[in-house]
Write a protein that holds these residues in place. Sequence first.
Motif: not given
Length: 134
Positions: A66-70, A76-77, A122-124, A128-129
Amino acid sequence: MAIIWTEDLSTGVSQIDEQHKELFKRVNDLIAACSKGKGREEIVKVMDFLGEYVVMHFGAEEKYMQDNDFPGYRAHKEQHDGFVTEFNEVKRKMEQNGPTVDLVVKINHFLIDWLINHIKKTDKVLGAFLKNKI
């Protein structure tokens, strides 16, 4: 057989990686207990720990997103929410029927498969983002 943390599982975000390593440790504690015939005793401790820890861990990952506008936040959620739903169902069965051998085996496979697949697939992507953001 223990699950081994390898660098190919690293997201590059130290907080997330340290939390993943703790999850691996706890699953390995359960596997070790099972191999000594003590899985039924250990499963209650592991399930209690995981019930609290995954909420904290998922919350940390979701805050990064959320903080980084992924852009993949919603999907993911949904995976996190799906894990929590399945985890709670397994925990409910354990509380109703006790830690049967079949249930302990199911929990082991569920935790190992979900954890490794989620990190690798997913987490990778999140890591990377975030590499370019934090």
